[in-house]
Each structure stands twice: as structure tokens, then as C-alpha cells.
Motif scaffolding. Structure first.
Motif, PDB file in Angstrom:
ATOM      1  N   ASP A 420       0.794  -1.285  -0.082  1.00 30.55           N
ATOM      2  CA  ASP A 420      -0.022   0.113  -0.133  1.00 30.55           C
ATOM      3  C   ASP A 420       0.884   1.099   0.013  1.00 30.55           C
ATOM      4  OD1 ASP A 420      -2.357  -1.045  -0.206  1.00 30.55           O
ATOM      5  OD2 ASP A 420      -3.097   0.018   1.440  1.00 30.55           O
ATOM      6  N   GLU A 422      -0.296   4.029   1.501  1.00 32.27           N
ATOM      7  CA  GLU A 422      -0.938   4.725   2.340  1.00 32.27           C
ATOM      8  C   GLU A 422      -0.234   4.451   3.837  1.00 32.27           C
ATOM      9  OE1 GLU A 422      -5.009   4.208   2.706  1.00 32.27           O
ATOM     10  OE2 GLU A 422      -5.542   5.499   0.644  1.00 32.27           O
ATOM     11  N   HIS A 424      -1.051   3.735   7.698  1.00 30.86           N
ATOM     12  CA  HIS A 424      -2.388   3.245   8.660  1.00 30.86           C
ATOM     13  C   HIS A 424      -1.894   2.345   9.850  1.00 30.86           C
ATOM     14  CE1 HIS A 424      -5.803   4.420   6.461  1.00 30.86           C
ATOM     15  NE2 HIS A 424      -5.444   3.911   5.467  1.00 30.86           N
ATOM     16  N   TYR A 437      -7.776   2.425   9.921  1.00 26.92           N
ATOM     17  CA  TYR A 437      -7.057   1.295   9.722  1.00 26.92           C
ATOM     18  C   TYR A 437      -8.056   0.066   9.481  1.00 26.92           C
ATOM     19  CZ  TYR A 437      -3.602  -2.107  11.257  1.00 26.92           C
ATOM     20  OH  TYR A 437      -2.633  -3.403  11.333  1.00 26.92           O
ATOM     21  N   SER A 440      -9.500   0.370   5.727  1.00 28.98           N
ATOM     22  CA  SER A 440      -8.574   0.081   4.752  1.00 28.98           C
ATOM     23  C   SER A 440      -8.408  -1.520   4.598  1.00 28.98           C
ATOM     24  CB  SER A 440      -7.266   0.814   5.297  1.00 28.98           C
ATOM     25  OG  SER A 440      -5.995   0.387   4.275  1.00 28.98           O
ATOM     26  N   GLY A 444      -9.965  -1.113   1.563  1.00 32.64           N
ATOM     27  CA  GLY A 444      -8.989  -0.395   0.820  1.00 32.64           C
ATOM     28  C   GLY A 444      -9.900   0.522  -0.108  1.00 32.64           C
ATOM     29  N   LYS A 445      -9.144   0.605  -1.338  1.00 32.55           N
ATOM     30  CA  LYS A 445      -9.582   1.693  -2.422  1.00 32.55           C
ATOM     31  C   LYS A 445     -10.562   0.807  -3.231  1.00 32.55           C
ATOM     32  CE  LYS A 445      -5.387   4.181  -2.370  1.00 32.55           C
ATOM     33  NZ  LYS A 445      -4.034   4.347  -3.280  1.00 32.55           N
ATOM     34  N   TYR A 460       1.634  -1.652   4.636  1.00 29.00           N
ATOM     35  CA  TYR A 460       1.587  -0.400   4.515  1.00 29.00           C
ATOM     36  C   TYR A 460       2.874   0.471   4.568  1.00 29.00           C
ATOM     37  CZ  TYR A 460      -3.222  -0.955   5.584  1.00 29.00           C
ATOM     38  OH  TYR A 460      -4.778  -1.216   5.539  1.00 29.00           O
TER      39      TYR A 460
END
Length: 777
Positions: A420, A422, A424, A437, A440, A444-445, A460
Motif C-alpha cells: 500500500d 498509504e 495506517h 485502519y 482500509s 481499501g480503495k 503499509y
């Protein structure tokens, strides 16, 4: 490409003088080492297969039996009662076999038969012992003489040093409860949720079903229980999971978190390297069946069947139903980073890549600056959307060419890794960091996890980790077992350098990861975008709250002589009533793994006893002098009731799996049942589950109090309800994972978390007041 790199080691050229053959010693060395590793693995599997096959005996016991029988023959004693002579007479006589040879061979054959018979007898005795469940209904700390004797016999017949699947054939089958018991318990479970008129109507419908339709359905179900290993599990997997056509993201998949307070390294590639290596170690032990089976009380074995499909497994979409594809040893994994998919080989020279080598490979992916190919960025959204569009797209666009090869690489990989971009993890200085967290990890996305893989490992940018798991192949404790092993191995066995890198030398000769190639047409890109939009609506609607309850924990609850699970479930009932002003049908997951291929059963936690306790807690008119004693008495009754229901569920006497199978049977027989339809359509507005800690020996929490996991969670089950997962960590911490939907005006996850906290404190206050009164007397 890795394949091209390997190919240059073997070349030949046709010349006028013949064929000029060129061989690379390095490549031949790796081929040799790979072959040695492969045959070693086969030999170990074969050996462990034999050990499991003859358990609780051992191969050496055959030699003991043969020697004993031979000794009796030479002592002119016939323990076979003439069977050895009968075997000798049936053997063909030839010039190459003397009478003595015939006698010896006959004795060996008889000994082998006797040995196999003894194994079957030992297994039958052990199965009979494991079918005894009265021990589970005894009060905590009070063990009867009968149970002590039973425990001693189980230990005696369990053998020594069992392997993972040693007890499988000795586990009893899940029994089919009687229809009368199931209907009685069902009516009892819905009584507190219905008024008198509704209850009387339900009683009439239930009794009509019991009299008219149930006997026929029950006969067929009993017949299935005789034939199938487990009368529930195959239908449960097919109809609850694989036939569902709605998205599995949020609705089915669940997640597990990293260590709560500790991050061993903030280097993303290094943390991923250690953890992937630890997973490969776990997989090797799993494939060799070397893990010790999980045992209740350290004695009673649990079924290990679900662990078989942990790695190399993918849920494959279909038009009407999905299926689970499980393969044998896979030597690669697929990594997703910023919209690109990479294939990474996990073996080099016939061995697993070392953590430092894996770190190098993952760092190469992180440093890669190439752009995603058209359609590649959100490709994984296909696994997050509805199943039918994904199944059709897979058949139409991924059945040939580079798309087929690349999709095959993903679906045949050991597991899926998402690097990832990102940050978190739990941060006490950041408001709701645990909530973000959890979201995600869960979705997630919507396109950066491959939701069809048995699990996706998520690493992450700050070194934190997590797992998103597909649910059809196994339940949460199975992933939890692996995750506990991996985190402990990462922190206490593999470790990191002072700079945060993986330990070990860096092998610069490793071929780099292979970037998967795609040729995704515009029509397919539109399907991907549609799946993404469906998934995004679901993800954006998830309201999550992580609640760390550290005012007290298991230690204080046990001092009040109450089951921690019953205490928490009653707190949830109190919180639910305060949150919504009413009671609701409540689901608590219980395991049935004391039976072969057992999965889960439902404990209906909302009972007449629990509602009476909650109403007493909310009654403001009770006099202060009597309220504490009344509420405590009602609490004890409710807790005892809950524990009894939990034990019934564990021992195969639950309600919901039996009713579910009767419903499936009614569909097969084209029998219309208003009762079963109503039962199966009732919404679970409060769905709960406890995440168990299964390997307490791996991390000493007293010595390392900060090395505690945060558990995991799942999405809301009902549109207007809550999903609550909780883990009891050590003696002084309980973590709650609460989910609901923003679209429901009736729910608010943060509000419910505060209600849980207050309910826990209010129940604890009853015991504090009791202790205070006893001291003053």
C-alpha cells in the motif's frame, strides 16, 4: 523476465559439425537443488502421511507386534488360535519356500492384520471417548471424578507427538439434533422478541411444521449424516458463501490487524520480507503436516480440515455459483503496487528466499516507476463487485492470450500481497486511527486487494500490516492461527538489523520481479469501472469504530466467577437496548470443530434471561437497597443461560444449522415450508463474534505486554444493524471492532462503542458494590 533469465542456461546450436550444446553450471546446480528439495518434501510428506495413517499407533509398534508373535511361535504357543496355520495352508508351496519360511511369512501376515485391527480398535475407542461431552457442562474449576477419569483415558489413547491431521479419523461426526429439541429451543429464543399474539402465531406455525413436514425432512437429513462426513459443512459453504451473487467485499470477507502498539520496523519492504518468509515457513509445516493439532484443555482435539486450503487457494467466479480452487505447492506470489501487478518467485536454488532476498524483491517493486497499463489500475475491482459481471468478464476477456496467463499467475499464486502507498495503524494521538485502519483492511480503495484469494497480505508504507481474508474456505480462527505464528516469528525469531532491514546477506543475482502484462479492451474497462462503482458505494457506506476497552479485562471478570464471553455478551445486550430502545435477534458465532469437518454454529444471545437483566438495569424505580442484589441475581441467571447455550452449540445441539439444513432439504424435495421460510428470513440486527487467542505459548504477554494483537472484524450483516467482533487480550484489555452503515439513521458505530463501554462499566459496578457491602458487614 525471470523465465528468460533461466532459459539462457540451456542453449544449443546446429552446425555443420553437429549440435553444439551449451550448459550453464549455475543453472544445472539450481535444477539439482530444486529436485533435491522436491524429493525431500515428497519423502517427508510420505513419512508423515504414514505416521498420520497409523495414528495413534506408530510404525515401530508393528515391529513389536511381529516380534511378540514370532516369539510365541518359537515358544510353541499359538496366540492366533489356528489362524497362522490357516494362512500357511492357503499359501502356494514351491521349491523356493521352506516350511519354516512359510511359517515366518504367515506369522508376519497375521501380525500385520492384528496390528491394523488394534489401530482400528484404538481409533474406535478414542472416537467413543471424544463423543462424550458432559465435561463441557461442568462448572469452571469443578471437575468430577468421571471427567477426570475420562481425561486420563483420552490422554492414554491419544498417543504421543500427534501431527496436524492425526486425529481426523478419530473425531466424531456432527450429530443431527431431534426436531422436537430444535423447535423448542427456537421458540424459546424468539419469545423475548415477540408479543403474545405474535408468539402464539409462531407457535402454531412451528408445531404444524413439526407435525407435518419435519419428519420427512429429518429422515433424509439423518440419511445424509450417515453418508457425508459432516451433514452441514458442504451445504454451508455452497449456499451461504459460494452461491451468493452479491459482492464479497465487506459482505463476506473479514480482516485481521497487526500488533497494536509495536511496529518492528518502519521499512515497508523489510517488514513484508520477514512476514512473507514467516508465512512460507508456516506453509511448509502445514504441507508437511507438522503443526500440532489445536486441543481444548490441551487434550480434546479440534478438527484441522479447514487448514488444508489456507495457501494456493482462490475463489473462482461463476454465473450461478463460484467454486474454490485449491492447488498444491505454488512457487510464486503476486504483488500489487500503485496499479501494477508483479510476479515474484519464492524459491531460489531449491529453497525459500531469505527475508533479505524478499526485501530486495519488494524494494525493486516499490522503486519501479512504470505506469499501469490501460485497465490495470482498477482491475481487482472485478473481485469487489457483483459476482455475475466478474464471471462473464473472466470468460470473455481473460480466457486467452496475455490476460489468461496473467490472471492465472494471480489465481495460482501462494497468496496475494498488496504494498500500500498509504499509512495506517493504531495511533493514540490521532482521532479514530483504528477506524480508518479497519476500513482500509476491510475494503481499501476497492481495487487494491484481490478479494478472491484465500487471503491478501497488506503491507503499509509505515511498516504496519494486516490481512483481508475470503470467508468461504475457512473461518476466522484458521487465519488467526497462522497470523499469530507469523507475527511471533517476525518479532521474536527473524528480527531486524539496527537500520530496520531484514537480517542476512543481499543476493544481487536474483532475477527481478516480472511485471504482469495485460491487454484489456475498452469494453472490459467499462465492466471494471462498473464493478468499482458498485464496490465504492458499499465501502463508503461502512461506518467503523475500533474501541479499546482497558478499564478492566479477563482478570477482573474471572474474579467475579463469570465467563468473560457471557459478561461481554450481556454488556452487548445492554448496549443494544440503550442504543435502540429495543431488543433484537442476536448472532454469536460458536465453533463446532470438536466434530469432523465442523465449522460454526449460532448462539442466540438474546434470551428471556438477558432481557430481564437489561430491563432491571434500566429500571429507575427500584429501591437502592435492593437493586444491586436483584440485578446481580438476574445477571447470574442470564450468564448461566448464555454459557449453557454456548456449550450446546459447541456440542452439536444448536438451532440454526439444523434449521438451515432442513430448509435446504425442503428445497430439494420441493416442499414449501412457511415456518422455515420465516426462520431463514429473520434479520440478525446484532451479529457478534469473539476472536480467540489460540497459541498463548508463542508470546509471553506478561513479559512483553506491548506485543499484543488487535484482533479483527467484519462488515455489518443487516442494513440497520451492527457487526461486533471482540478479542480478549491478556488480563486487562478487550478490543471491540464495530461496524454499521452510514445509510441507516438508526445506527452509529461510535455511539454504539460508547454504549458498550458504559455497559461494561455498569455491570462491573454491580460486583464492586457487592464487594463493598460485604466488607462493610
Amino acid at each position: 523476465m525471470a523465465e528468460a533469465h533461466q532459459a539462457v542456461g540451456f542453449q544449443f546450436t546446429v552446425t555443420s559439425d553437429g549440435i553444439d550444446l551449451h550448459l550453464s553450471r549455475e543453472v544445472l546446480k539450481h535444477i539439482y537443488l530444486s529436485g533435491v528439495t522436491s524429493w525431500t518434501k515428497r519423502a517427508i510428506r510420505f513419512k508423515n502421511g504414514i505416521l498420520t495413517g497409523v495414528y495413534p499407533a506408530s510404525p515401530s509398534s508393528l515391529l513389536i507386534v511381529v516380534i511378540a508373535i514370532m516369539s510365541t511361535i518359537y515358544a510353541k504357543i499359538d496366540p492366533s488360535l489356528g489362524m497362522i496355520d490357516t494362512i500357511k495352508r492357503t499359501m502356494s508351496v514351491s521349491g523356493y519356500m521352506t516350511v519354516q519360511t512359510q511359517t515366518v511369512l504367515s506369522a508376519i501376515l497375521f501380525s500385520t492384520g492384528l496390528w491394523l485391527s488394534l489401530i482400528l480398535m484404538l481409533r474406535y475407542i478414542l472416537k467413543a471417548l471424544l463423543s462424550y461431552h458432559a465435561w463441557i457442562f461442568e462448572s469452571h474449576g469443578k471437575i468430577s471424578f468421571c471427567t477426570k477419569l475420562w481425561l486420563s483415558l483420552v490422554k492414554m489413547f491419544s498417543g504421543r507427538r500427534p501431527l496436524l491431521y492425526s486425529f481426523q479419523t478419530s473425531l466424531p461426526r456432527l450429530p443431527v439434533p431431534s426436531v422436537d429439541d430444535t423447535i423448542t429451543r427456537y421458540l424459546e429464543s424468539v419469545r423475548p422478541l415477540l408479543d403474545d399474539e405474535q408468539y402464539n402465531q409462531m407457535e402454531v406455525v412451528a408445531n404444524d411444521f413439526k407435525k407435518d413436514q419435519a419428519p420427512k425432512l429429518q429422515k433424509y437429513l439423518i440419511l445424509k449424516s450417515w453418508w457425508a462426513t459432516n451433514y452441514v459443512s458442504d451445504w454451508w459453504e455452497e449456499y451461504i458463501y459460494l452461491r451468493g451473487r452479491s459482492p464479497i467485499m465487506v459482505n463476506s470477507n473479514f480482516y485481521s490487524m497487526d500488533l497494536l502498539y509495536v511496529t518492528p520496523t518502519h521499512r515497508q519492504a523489510a517488514r513484508a520480507g520477514n512476514v512473507v518468509h514467516a508465512m512460507l515457513q508456516y506453509r511448509r509445516k502445514l504441507e508437511r503436516r507438522e503443526h500440532a493439532p489445536l486441543r481444548a484443555l490441551g487434550v480434546v482435539p479440534m478438527c484441522s480440515y479447514q487448514m488444508e486450503r489456507m495457501f494456493n487457494t482462490t475463489r473462482i467466479p461463476g454465473i450461478e455459483t463460484d467454486f474454490v480452487q485449491h492447488l498444491s505447492d505454488r512457487k510464486h506470489l503476486v504483488v500489487y503496487h500503485k496499479g501494477r501487478f508483479f510476479k515474484v518467485w519464492l524459491y531460489y536454488g531449491g529453497r525459500h528466499l531469505w527475508p533479505s532476498e524478499l526485501e530486495t524483491q519488494f524494494q525493486r517493486i516499490l522503486d519501479d516507476t512504470t505506469e499501469p497499463q490501460p485497465g490495470e489500475l482498477k482491475l481487482a475491482a472485478l473481485t469487489a463487485g457483483n459476482r455475475v459481471p466478474w464471471a462473464r468478464a473472466r470468460l470473455k476477456y481473460f480466457s486467452q492470450g496475455v490476460n489468461k496467463a496473467s490472471l492465472e499467475a494471480i489465481e495460482t499464486s501462494a497468496f496475494f500481497l498488496s504494498l500500500d502507498d498509504e499509512v495506517h495503524g493504531y495511533d493514540p494521538d490521532k482521532l479514530r486511527s483504528l477506524d480508518l485502519y479497519a476500513k482500509s483492511l476491510l475494503h481499501g480503495k476497492c481495487y487494491d486487494r484481490w478479494f478472491d484469494k484465500s487471503f491478501t497480505l497488506i503491507a503499509y508504507k509505515n511498516g504496519k500490516l494486516g490481512v483481508n481474508a475470503e470467508h468461504s474456505w475457512a473461518d476466522a480462527p484458521i487465519i488467526g492461527h497462522m497470523w499469530e505464528y507469523v507475527l511471533a516469528t517476525d518479532c521474536f525469531h527473524l528480527g531486524y538489523t539496527e537500520e530496520g532491514h531484514c537480517k542476512g546477506d543481499i543476493n544481487k543475482g536474483l532475477p527481478p520481479p516480472t511485471k504482469l502484462q495485460w491487454d484489456i479492451p475498452l469494453e472490459c474497462q467499462e465492466v471494471i469501472e462498473e464493478s468499482y462503482m458498485v464496490a465504492k458505494v458499499i465501502a463508503d457506506d461502512v461506518d467503523f469504530h475500533g474501541c479499546l476497552f482497558d478499564e478492566f479485562g479477563k482478570g477482573l471478570i474471572k474474579k467475579s466467577r463469570t465467563s468473560p464471553d457471557a459478561f461481554i455478551q450481556l454488556a452487548l445486550q445492554l448496549a443494544q437496548f440503550r442504543d435502540k430502545g429495543e431488543f433484537c435477534l442476536t448472532y454469536e458465532a460458536s465453533m463446532t470443530r470438536m466434530f469432523r469437518e465442523g465449522r460454526t454454529e449460532t448462539v442466540r444471545s438474546c434470551t428471556s434471561e438477558s432481557t430481564a437483566f437489561v430491563r432491571a438495569m434500566e429500571d429507575k424505580n427500584t429501591s437502592p437497597s435492593t437493586y444491586m442484589l436483584v440485578r446481580l441475581d438476574l445477571f447470574r441467571k442470564a450468564a448461566d443461560k448464555h454459557q449453557n447455550m454456548y456449550r450446546l452449540a459447541m456440542t452439536g445441539s444448536g438451532i440454526d444449522r439444523h434449521l438451515f439444513c432442513l430448509y435446504i432439504m425442503s428445497k430439494y424435495l420441493s416442499i414449501d415450508s412457511p415456518f422455515l421460510k420465516q426462520v431463514l428470513s429473520e434479520p440478525w440486527r446484532l451479529s457478534t463474534s469473539q476472536t480467540p487467542q489460540q497459541q498463548l505459548n508463542m508470546v509471553d504477554i506478561k513479559t512483553f505486554p506491548r506485543y499484543v494483537g488487535a484482533g479483527g472484524g467484519f462488515g455489518p450483516v443487516a442494513d440497520d444493524g451492527y457487526g461486533v467482533s471482540y478479542i480478549i487480550i491478556g488480563e486487562n484489555l478487550i478490543t471491540f471492532h464495530i461496524s454499521s452503515k452510514f445509510s441507516s439513521p438508526e445506527t452509529d458505530s461510535y455511539r454504539f462503542g460508547q454504549n458498550i463501554r458504559q455497559a461494561m462499566l455498569d455491570i462491573c459496578a454491580l460486583f464492586d458494590q457487592k464487594d463493598k457491602n460485604e466488607k462493610e458487614m
